[in-house]
Motif scaffolding. Structure first.
Motif, PDB file in Angstrom:
ATOM      1  N   ASN A 139      60.222  75.951   1.250  1.00  0.00           N
ATOM      2  CA  ASN A 139      60.134  75.077   0.086  1.00  0.00           C
ATOM      3  C   ASN A 139      58.931  74.176   0.333  1.00  0.00           C
ATOM      4  O   ASN A 139      58.980  73.253   1.141  1.00  0.00           O
ATOM      5  CB  ASN A 139      61.413  74.254  -0.084  1.00  0.00           C
ATOM      6  N   VAL A 140      57.842  74.492  -0.350  1.00  0.00           N
ATOM      7  CA  VAL A 140      56.591  73.749  -0.154  1.00  0.00           C
ATOM      8  C   VAL A 140      56.562  72.622  -1.176  1.00  0.00           C
ATOM      9  O   VAL A 140      56.602  72.858  -2.383  1.00  0.00           O
ATOM     10  CB  VAL A 140      55.369  74.670  -0.325  1.00  0.00           C
ATOM     11  N   ILE A 141      56.534  71.388  -0.670  1.00  0.00           N
ATOM     12  CA  ILE A 141      56.528  70.211  -1.539  1.00  0.00           C
ATOM     13  C   ILE A 141      55.148  69.575  -1.441  1.00  0.00           C
ATOM     14  O   ILE A 141      54.728  69.138  -0.371  1.00  0.00           O
ATOM     15  CB  ILE A 141      57.610  69.198  -1.121  1.00  0.00           C
ATOM     16  N   LYS A 142      54.444  69.564  -2.572  1.00  0.00           N
ATOM     17  CA  LYS A 142      53.110  68.973  -2.618  1.00  0.00           C
ATOM     18  C   LYS A 142      53.114  67.887  -3.688  1.00  0.00           C
ATOM     19  O   LYS A 142      53.314  68.182  -4.865  1.00  0.00           O
ATOM     20  CB  LYS A 142      52.056  70.036  -2.940  1.00  0.00           C
ATOM     21  N   ASN A 143      52.920  66.649  -3.249  1.00  0.00           N
ATOM     22  CA  ASN A 143      52.958  65.494  -4.156  1.00  0.00           C
ATOM     23  C   ASN A 143      54.232  65.480  -5.004  1.00  0.00           C
ATOM     24  O   ASN A 143      54.199  65.207  -6.184  1.00  0.00           O
ATOM     25  CB  ASN A 143      51.721  65.463  -5.048  1.00  0.00           C
ATOM     26  N   GLY A 144      55.347  65.821  -4.357  1.00  0.00           N
ATOM     27  CA  GLY A 144      56.634  65.786  -5.026  1.00  0.00           C
ATOM     28  C   GLY A 144      56.979  67.008  -5.844  1.00  0.00           C
ATOM     29  O   GLY A 144      58.082  67.125  -6.342  1.00  0.00           O
ATOM     30  N   LYS A 145      56.065  67.944  -5.978  1.00  0.00           N
ATOM     31  CA  LYS A 145      56.339  69.168  -6.740  1.00  0.00           C
ATOM     32  C   LYS A 145      56.697  70.289  -5.768  1.00  0.00           C
ATOM     33  O   LYS A 145      55.967  70.552  -4.821  1.00  0.00           O
ATOM     34  CB  LYS A 145      55.131  69.568  -7.581  1.00  0.00           C
ATOM     35  N   GLU A 146      57.825  70.945  -6.048  1.00  0.00           N
ATOM     36  CA  GLU A 146      58.329  71.986  -5.164  1.00  0.00           C
ATOM     37  C   GLU A 146      57.899  73.373  -5.626  1.00  0.00           C
ATOM     38  O   GLU A 146      57.851  73.647  -6.818  1.00  0.00           O
ATOM     39  CB  GLU A 146      59.858  71.958  -5.139  1.00  0.00           C
ATOM     40  N   SER A 147      57.586  74.218  -4.657  1.00  0.00           N
ATOM     41  CA  SER A 147      57.414  75.634  -4.960  1.00  0.00           C
ATOM     42  C   SER A 147      58.115  76.430  -3.856  1.00  0.00           C
ATOM     43  O   SER A 147      57.921  76.171  -2.667  1.00  0.00           O
ATOM     44  CB  SER A 147      55.948  76.022  -5.098  1.00  0.00           C
TER      45      SER A 147
END
Length: 146
Positions: A105-113
């Motif tokens: 679960n890659v979280i970048k600036n609060g957005k998950e992918s």
């Protein structure tokens, strides 16, 4: 009369729980906007096969060997989650895990992918060298995006 009072109490409690639940979600979203990290999640059921156990062991080996600094800094986290336990029901639903699954679960600036590595994990779970090299490569690629 007593039935009416019971119904009103149930409705009131339900409304209170719903109202509180909505607040928690919005507060969590505000906190998440500043987060950038990778969550490595190993989902499993209570009864596990050799490959399922190997996936956990090899994931832990890879993270400890190549990403210990990132783990200490909470840039990468590792969770082992039993989908059969009631307290894990929501997270299992969120990531659509009904048994063994390996998820980044890659979280970048609060957005998950979500990156589902389950097929990779089963194909290579019993070969620590191949598993570890490929998992390291996949995590390195995602770390560069943070």
């Amino acid at each position: 009369m007593q039935q009416t009072i019971k119904i009103l109490i149930v409705l009131t409690v339900g409304l209170l729980l719903t109202a509180c639940n909505g607040k928690n979600k919005s507060e969590a979203q505000n906190l998440d906007q500043s987060i950038s990290k990778i969550e490595v999640m190993d989902f499993h059921s209570t009864h596990r096969c050799m490959t399922c156990n190997a996936i956990e062991a090899n994931t832990k080996f890879t993270l400890d060997t190549y990403f210990s600094d990132e783990m200490k800094a909470d840039k990468i986290t590792f969770q082992v989650i039993n989908v059969d336990e009631k307290e894990n029901e929501q997270i299992a639903e969120k990531f659509e895990a009904s048994g063994t699954a390996l998820i980044l679960n890659v979280i970048k600036n609060g957005k998950e992918s979500k990156i589902d590595l389950t097929e990779f994990a089963f194909m290579n779970g019993n070969d620590q060298d191949v598993f570890s090299k490929e998992l390291k490569s996949k995590i390195d690629t995602q770390l560069k995006t943070l």
